[in-house]
Design an enzyme around this catalytic site. Structure first.
Site: not given
Length: 159
Positions: A59-60, A82, A89
């Site tokens: 996500f970053e 992921v 999510h």
């Protein structure tokens, strides 16, 4: 396997490129393989100026890419993994990373090699991580794609 039909890309003229590799910290074994593959691709191409940044997760990656592309950088390699769980999510993180990295690349015109694995299982991730038993090396592929695109765009701008 997703690698079917992949082109053979030769990178020449990358020696003077400035490259930033941004890698997430989740799934250490997979990330070690992805990073090793990216490093190997950059070394094979003769890239001398490489900076590595680690961020907590996938996500970053977009915000880190947005920040590093404000400086003199010719290409970015974004690496992460992921693995699907039992909640939505997975979809949110994958969508945010994909959209975010695409927008950064479009806004800045800096190529971003997309080395983010989005897998259903850990076995799928390990099979793509560039480890000795892996069938694919997505870290190497992402770095090669970023370099090849940077060289192509550089030639275009000199046109």
């Amino acid at each position: 396997m997703s690698g079917e039909g992949a082109p053979s890309i030769t990178v020449e003229g990358a020696e003077d490129l400035e490259v930033v590799v941004i890698a997430s910290q989740w799934h250490t074994t997979v990330m070690d393989g992805l990073l090793d593959g990216a490093r190997r691709a950059l070394a094979e191409a003769g890239v001398r100026r490489v900076t590595e940044l680690r961020v907590p997760g996938v996500f970053e990656l977009p915000v880190a890419a947005a920040r590093v592309t404000t400086g003199p950088v010719d290409a970015v390699v974004a690496l992460g993994v992921v693995i699907r769980g039992g909640t939505p999510h997975f979809e949110y993180v994958c969508q945010a990373a994909t959209t975010g990295l695409t927008l950064v690349s479009q806004r800045t015109s800096v190529p971003i090699g997309f080395g983010v694995l989005t897998c259903d299982t850990e076995e799928q991730a390990l099979d793509r991580a560039g480890l000795p038993a892996s069938r694919e090396d997505k870290g190497h592929e992402a770095a090669t794609a970023a370099l090849a695109t940077a060289i192509t765009l550089s030639a275009w701008s000199r046109g």
